[in-house]
Design a protein around this motif. Sequence first.
Motif, PDB file in Angstrom:
ATOM      1  N   ALA A   1       5.733 -49.789 -43.099  1.00  0.00           N
ATOM      2  CA  ALA A   1       4.476 -49.517 -42.386  1.00  0.00           C
ATOM      3  C   ALA A   1       4.630 -49.530 -40.679  1.00  0.00           C
ATOM      4  CB  ALA A   1       3.222 -49.971 -43.127  1.00  0.00           C
ATOM      5  N   ARG A   2       5.046 -50.786 -40.446  1.00  0.00           N
ATOM      6  CA  ARG A   2       4.926 -51.030 -39.129  1.00  0.00           C
ATOM      7  C   ARG A   2       6.150 -50.097 -38.399  1.00  0.00           C
ATOM      8  NH1 ARG A   2       8.107 -54.448 -35.817  1.00  0.00           N
ATOM      9  NH2 ARG A   2       7.117 -55.286 -33.936  1.00  0.00           N
ATOM     10  N   GLU A   3       7.290 -49.988 -38.933  1.00  0.00           N
ATOM     11  CA  GLU A   3       8.466 -49.061 -38.671  1.00  0.00           C
ATOM     12  C   GLU A   3       7.810 -47.645 -38.360  1.00  0.00           C
ATOM     13  OE1 GLU A   3      12.901 -47.527 -39.852  1.00  0.00           O
ATOM     14  OE2 GLU A   3      11.956 -49.093 -40.943  1.00  0.00           O
ATOM     15  N   ALA A   4       6.916 -47.208 -39.406  1.00  0.00           N
ATOM     16  CA  ALA A   4       6.563 -45.822 -39.436  1.00  0.00           C
ATOM     17  C   ALA A   4       5.873 -45.744 -38.151  1.00  0.00           C
ATOM     18  CB  ALA A   4       5.973 -45.558 -40.763  1.00  0.00           C
ATOM     19  N   ARG A   5       4.735 -46.569 -37.947  1.00  0.00           N
ATOM     20  CA  ARG A   5       3.843 -46.513 -36.776  1.00  0.00           C
ATOM     21  C   ARG A   5       4.634 -46.758 -35.488  1.00  0.00           C
ATOM     22  NH1 ARG A   5       1.220 -50.586 -39.598  1.00  0.00           N
ATOM     23  NH2 ARG A   5       1.670 -52.033 -37.985  1.00  0.00           N
ATOM     24  N   LEU A   6       5.865 -47.308 -35.408  1.00  0.00           N
ATOM     25  CA  LEU A   6       6.642 -47.191 -34.263  1.00  0.00           C
ATOM     26  C   LEU A   6       7.408 -45.971 -33.998  1.00  0.00           C
ATOM     27  CD1 LEU A   6       8.221 -50.783 -34.438  1.00  0.00           C
ATOM     28  CD2 LEU A   6       6.660 -49.930 -32.710  1.00  0.00           C
TER      29      LEU A   6
ATOM     30  N   GLU B   1       6.129 -43.090 -34.933  1.00  0.00           N
ATOM     31  CA  GLU B   1       5.057 -42.168 -34.363  1.00  0.00           C
ATOM     32  C   GLU B   1       4.797 -42.324 -33.048  1.00  0.00           C
ATOM     33  OE1 GLU B   1       1.679 -42.914 -37.042  1.00  0.00           O
ATOM     34  OE2 GLU B   1       2.775 -42.323 -39.129  1.00  0.00           O
ATOM     35  N   ALA B   2       4.727 -43.756 -32.837  1.00  0.00           N
ATOM     36  CA  ALA B   2       4.279 -43.601 -31.194  1.00  0.00           C
ATOM     37  C   ALA B   2       5.715 -43.352 -30.620  1.00  0.00           C
ATOM     38  CB  ALA B   2       4.093 -45.225 -31.251  1.00  0.00           C
TER      39      ALA B   2
ATOM     40  N   THR C   1       7.586 -40.686 -31.088  1.00  0.00           N
ATOM     41  CA  THR C   1       7.559 -39.423 -31.027  1.00  0.00           C
ATOM     42  C   THR C   1       6.458 -39.012 -30.193  1.00  0.00           C
ATOM     43  OG1 THR C   1       8.314 -39.447 -33.362  1.00  0.00           O
ATOM     44  CG2 THR C   1       7.077 -37.297 -32.639  1.00  0.00           C
ATOM     45  N   GLU C   2       5.247 -39.793 -30.250  1.00  0.00           N
ATOM     46  CA  GLU C   2       4.118 -39.456 -29.135  1.00  0.00           C
ATOM     47  C   GLU C   2       4.665 -39.332 -27.669  1.00  0.00           C
ATOM     48  OE1 GLU C   2       0.700 -41.525 -30.159  1.00  0.00           O
ATOM     49  OE2 GLU C   2       0.880 -40.709 -32.383  1.00  0.00           O
ATOM     50  N   LEU C   3       5.109 -40.643 -27.352  1.00  0.00           N
ATOM     51  CA  LEU C   3       5.670 -40.460 -26.198  1.00  0.00           C
ATOM     52  C   LEU C   3       6.851 -39.680 -25.565  1.00  0.00           C
ATOM     53  CD1 LEU C   3       5.823 -44.571 -26.220  1.00  0.00           C
ATOM     54  CD2 LEU C   3       4.274 -43.363 -24.668  1.00  0.00           C
ATOM     55  N   LEU C   4       7.941 -39.220 -26.392  1.00  0.00           N
ATOM     56  CA  LEU C   4       8.762 -38.321 -26.270  1.00  0.00           C
ATOM     57  C   LEU C   4       8.059 -37.008 -26.045  1.00  0.00           C
ATOM     58  CD1 LEU C   4      11.803 -39.460 -28.754  1.00  0.00           C
ATOM     59  CD2 LEU C   4      11.548 -39.470 -26.054  1.00  0.00           C
ATOM     60  N   ASN C   5       7.079 -36.646 -26.860  1.00  0.00           N
ATOM     61  CA  ASN C   5       6.351 -35.512 -26.750  1.00  0.00           C
ATOM     62  C   ASN C   5       5.685 -35.118 -25.542  1.00  0.00           C
ATOM     63  OD1 ASN C   5       7.416 -34.452 -28.849  1.00  0.00           O
ATOM     64  ND2 ASN C   5       5.587 -34.858 -30.082  1.00  0.00           N
ATOM     65  N   ALA C   6       4.935 -36.403 -25.129  1.00  0.00           N
ATOM     66  CA  ALA C   6       4.210 -36.444 -23.942  1.00  0.00           C
ATOM     67  C   ALA C   6       5.059 -36.455 -22.509  1.00  0.00           C
ATOM     68  CB  ALA C   6       3.505 -37.796 -23.650  1.00  0.00           C
ATOM     69  N   ALA C   7       6.244 -37.080 -22.573  1.00  0.00           N
ATOM     70  CA  ALA C   7       7.159 -36.920 -21.799  1.00  0.00           C
ATOM     71  C   ALA C   7       7.932 -35.507 -21.496  1.00  0.00           C
ATOM     72  CB  ALA C   7       8.216 -37.881 -21.751  1.00  0.00           C
ATOM     73  N   GLU C   8       8.090 -34.918 -22.684  1.00  0.00           N
ATOM     74  CA  GLU C   8       8.771 -33.456 -22.758  1.00  0.00           C
ATOM     75  C   GLU C   8       7.642 -32.633 -21.848  1.00  0.00           C
ATOM     76  OE1 GLU C   8       9.733 -30.148 -25.631  1.00  0.00           O
ATOM     77  OE2 GLU C   8      10.557 -32.206 -25.999  1.00  0.00           O
ATOM     78  N   ARG C   9       6.223 -32.745 -22.175  1.00  0.00           N
ATOM     79  CA  ARG C   9       5.074 -31.814 -21.706  1.00  0.00           C
ATOM     80  C   ARG C   9       5.054 -32.025 -20.205  1.00  0.00           C
ATOM     81  NH1 ARG C   9       2.597 -33.532 -26.552  1.00  0.00           N
ATOM     82  NH2 ARG C   9       1.379 -35.315 -25.426  1.00  0.00           N
ATOM     83  N   ALA C  10       5.259 -33.451 -20.015  1.00  0.00           N
ATOM     84  CA  ALA C  10       5.224 -33.646 -18.131  1.00  0.00           C
ATOM     85  C   ALA C  10       6.386 -33.224 -17.553  1.00  0.00           C
ATOM     86  CB  ALA C  10       4.973 -35.269 -18.375  1.00  0.00           C
TER      87      ALA C  10
END
Length: 102
Positions: free
Chosen positions: A81-86, A88-89, A91-100
């Motif tokens: 479960a912790r691995e899945a959350r990591l 997800e986090a 992916t969110e950071l990479l998506n935010a960097a791509e948008r920026a």
Amino acid sequence: MPLTPCRGPPTSTAREAAGVAYSDSQIGRAIERIPGVSSPRRSGPALASIVLDDRWARLEDGAFVVVDAERDVKPFATDPAREARLWEATTELLNAAERAGA
């Protein structure tokens, strides 16, 4: 101007500004001489052994090997479960960097 640990223009610029005459490869060779610091020459065969040798074939997710010995890990290191959350986090950071535009 402070030296930076990355390669490329920031490091070169810092060296030039400081008037220091050394290369990244010279620094790397010097650091490799420090006891306990790994080098590609030493760590490459160890990594190949972990990937290819039958000795390590039984290892599963969360296994941790240091040089040539398996080490115990704390339970949180193998928590799916912790691995899945990591992931997800990440992916969110990479998506935010791509948008920026990074």
